[in-house]
Design an enzyme around this catalytic site. Structure first.
Site, PDB file in Angstrom:
ATOM      1  NE  ARG A 299       8.558  -3.142   5.819  1.00 31.31           N
ATOM      2  CZ  ARG A 299       6.888  -2.570   5.686  1.00 31.31           C
ATOM      3  NH1 ARG A 299       6.684  -2.638   4.536  1.00 31.31           N
ATOM      4  NH2 ARG A 299       6.167  -2.629   6.794  1.00 31.31           N
TER       5      ARG A 299
ATOM      6  CE  LYS B  89      -1.914  -1.553   4.229  1.00 34.72           C
ATOM      7  NZ  LYS B  89      -1.534  -2.374   3.907  1.00 34.72           N
TER       8      LYS B  89
ATOM      9  NE  ARG C 108       1.447  -5.541  11.218  1.00 40.70           N
ATOM     10  CZ  ARG C 108       2.528  -5.363  10.273  1.00 40.70           C
ATOM     11  NH1 ARG C 108       3.816  -5.075  10.402  1.00 40.70           N
ATOM     12  NH2 ARG C 108       2.437  -4.149   9.442  1.00 40.70           N
TER      13      ARG C 108
ATOM     14  NE  ARG D 294      -4.452  -0.234   9.910  1.00 39.18           N
ATOM     15  CZ  ARG D 294      -3.396  -0.713  10.153  1.00 39.18           C
ATOM     16  NH1 ARG D 294      -2.877  -1.804  11.425  1.00 39.18           N
ATOM     17  NH2 ARG D 294      -2.818   0.001  10.009  1.00 39.18           N
TER      18      ARG D 294
ATOM     19  NE  ARG E 117       7.407  -1.271  11.485  1.00 40.26           N
ATOM     20  CZ  ARG E 117       6.630  -0.706  10.480  1.00 40.26           C
ATOM     21  NH1 ARG E 117       7.143  -0.006   9.348  1.00 40.26           N
ATOM     22  NH2 ARG E 117       5.006  -1.391   9.999  1.00 40.26           N
TER      23      ARG E 117
END
Length: 198
Positions: free
Chosen positions: A127, A13, A173, A88, A162
Site C-alpha cells: 500500500r 474498514k 500491529r 480497539r 507509511r
C-alpha cells in the site's frame, strides 16, 4: 446509521466505511486519520501519540477518549457515523458505551470484517498513501498503482509508504490486534450487536 467497524489493520474498514457513508450521508470517523492529522500539525496530542504510533503500539485510552467525546458531538455526526478503528480494546468499548449513554446516542451494530493474516500482510506492505494530508488517496503497487510512479493521480503530491506499513510494523500491529482487539467481536456479540462479514 451508527456503526462500529471491527477488523485487523488492513482488513478494509476504511474502504467499507466510504461505501456505507455514500449510502446515507453518515460520517466516517477514523481515529487513525485524526491522530495522523494531529501528528502532522504538531499538536500536543499529536506529539504524545506519535511515539506510540511509530512503534506500532496503541495510543493510550485517555488520549483517544478525549478525541472521541469531542468528535461525536460535532454537528456532522447527527445524521450518523461509522467508527473505523475504534474501539480497539474492551476497556475502550466500555468507555465508549458510557460515553454514548452520556450524550444520548444508541449504536446500531458492530460490523466485524474477518480477513486472513497473509492477505493483510500482502495488502499493507504494497500500500502507498498520498503524502498530502488534504488528499490521503490510497494506492497499491499491485492492484491500484499510480499512473506516474510515486506521484498521486489526484493532486500530484508524492506517494509514500507509511512508517507503520513495513512488514515488521504490520506484524507487530497484527499481533497487538489479535491480543487486544479481536476479543471485541465477543463483547459486541454478547451485546447482540455483531454482524460478521468474511
Amino acid at each position: 446509521m451508527k456503526l462500529i467497524l471491527l477488523g485487523a489493520p488492513g482488513a478494509g474498514k476504511g474502504t467499507v466505511a466510504k461505501m456505507l457513508t455514500a449510502l446515507d450521508g453518515s460520517v466516517q470517523i477514523s481515529t487513525g486519520d485524526i491522530l495522523r492529522g494531529a501528528v502532522k500539525e504538531g499538536t500536543e496530542l499529536g506529539k504524545q501519540a506519535e511515539a506510540f504510533m511509530k512503534a506500532g503500539d496503541l495510543v493510550p485510552d485517555d488520549l483517544i477518549m478525549g478525541i472521541m467525546e469531542e468528535r461525536l458531538q460535532q454537528d456532522d455526526c447527527a445524521s450518523g457515523f461509522l467508527l473505523d478503528g475504534f474501539p480497539r480494546t474492551i476497556p475502550q468499548a466500555q468507555a465508549l458505551q458510557a460515553l454514548l449513554e452520556k450524550i444520548g446516542v444508541k449504536l446500531d451494530a458492530a460490523v466485524n470484517l474477518d480477513v486472513p493474516r497473509e492477505v493483510i500482510l500482502d495488502r499493507l506492505t504494497t500500500r502507498r498513501t498520498c503524502s498530502n494530508s488534504d488528499c490521503q488517496e490510497i494506492y497499491n503497487v499491485k492492484s491500484k498503482p499510480t499512473q506516474v510512479e510515486g506521484v498521486c493521480d489526484k493532486c500530484d503530491s508524492p506517494v509514500i509508504q507509511r512508517d507503520d506499513e513495513t512488514e515488521e510494523a504490520i506484524s507487530k500491529r497484527l499481533d497487538t490486534y489479535n491480543e487486544k482487539t479481536a476479543p471485541l467481536a465477543s463483547f459486541y456479540r454478547d451485546a447482540g450487536l455483531i454482524l460478521d462479514v468474511n
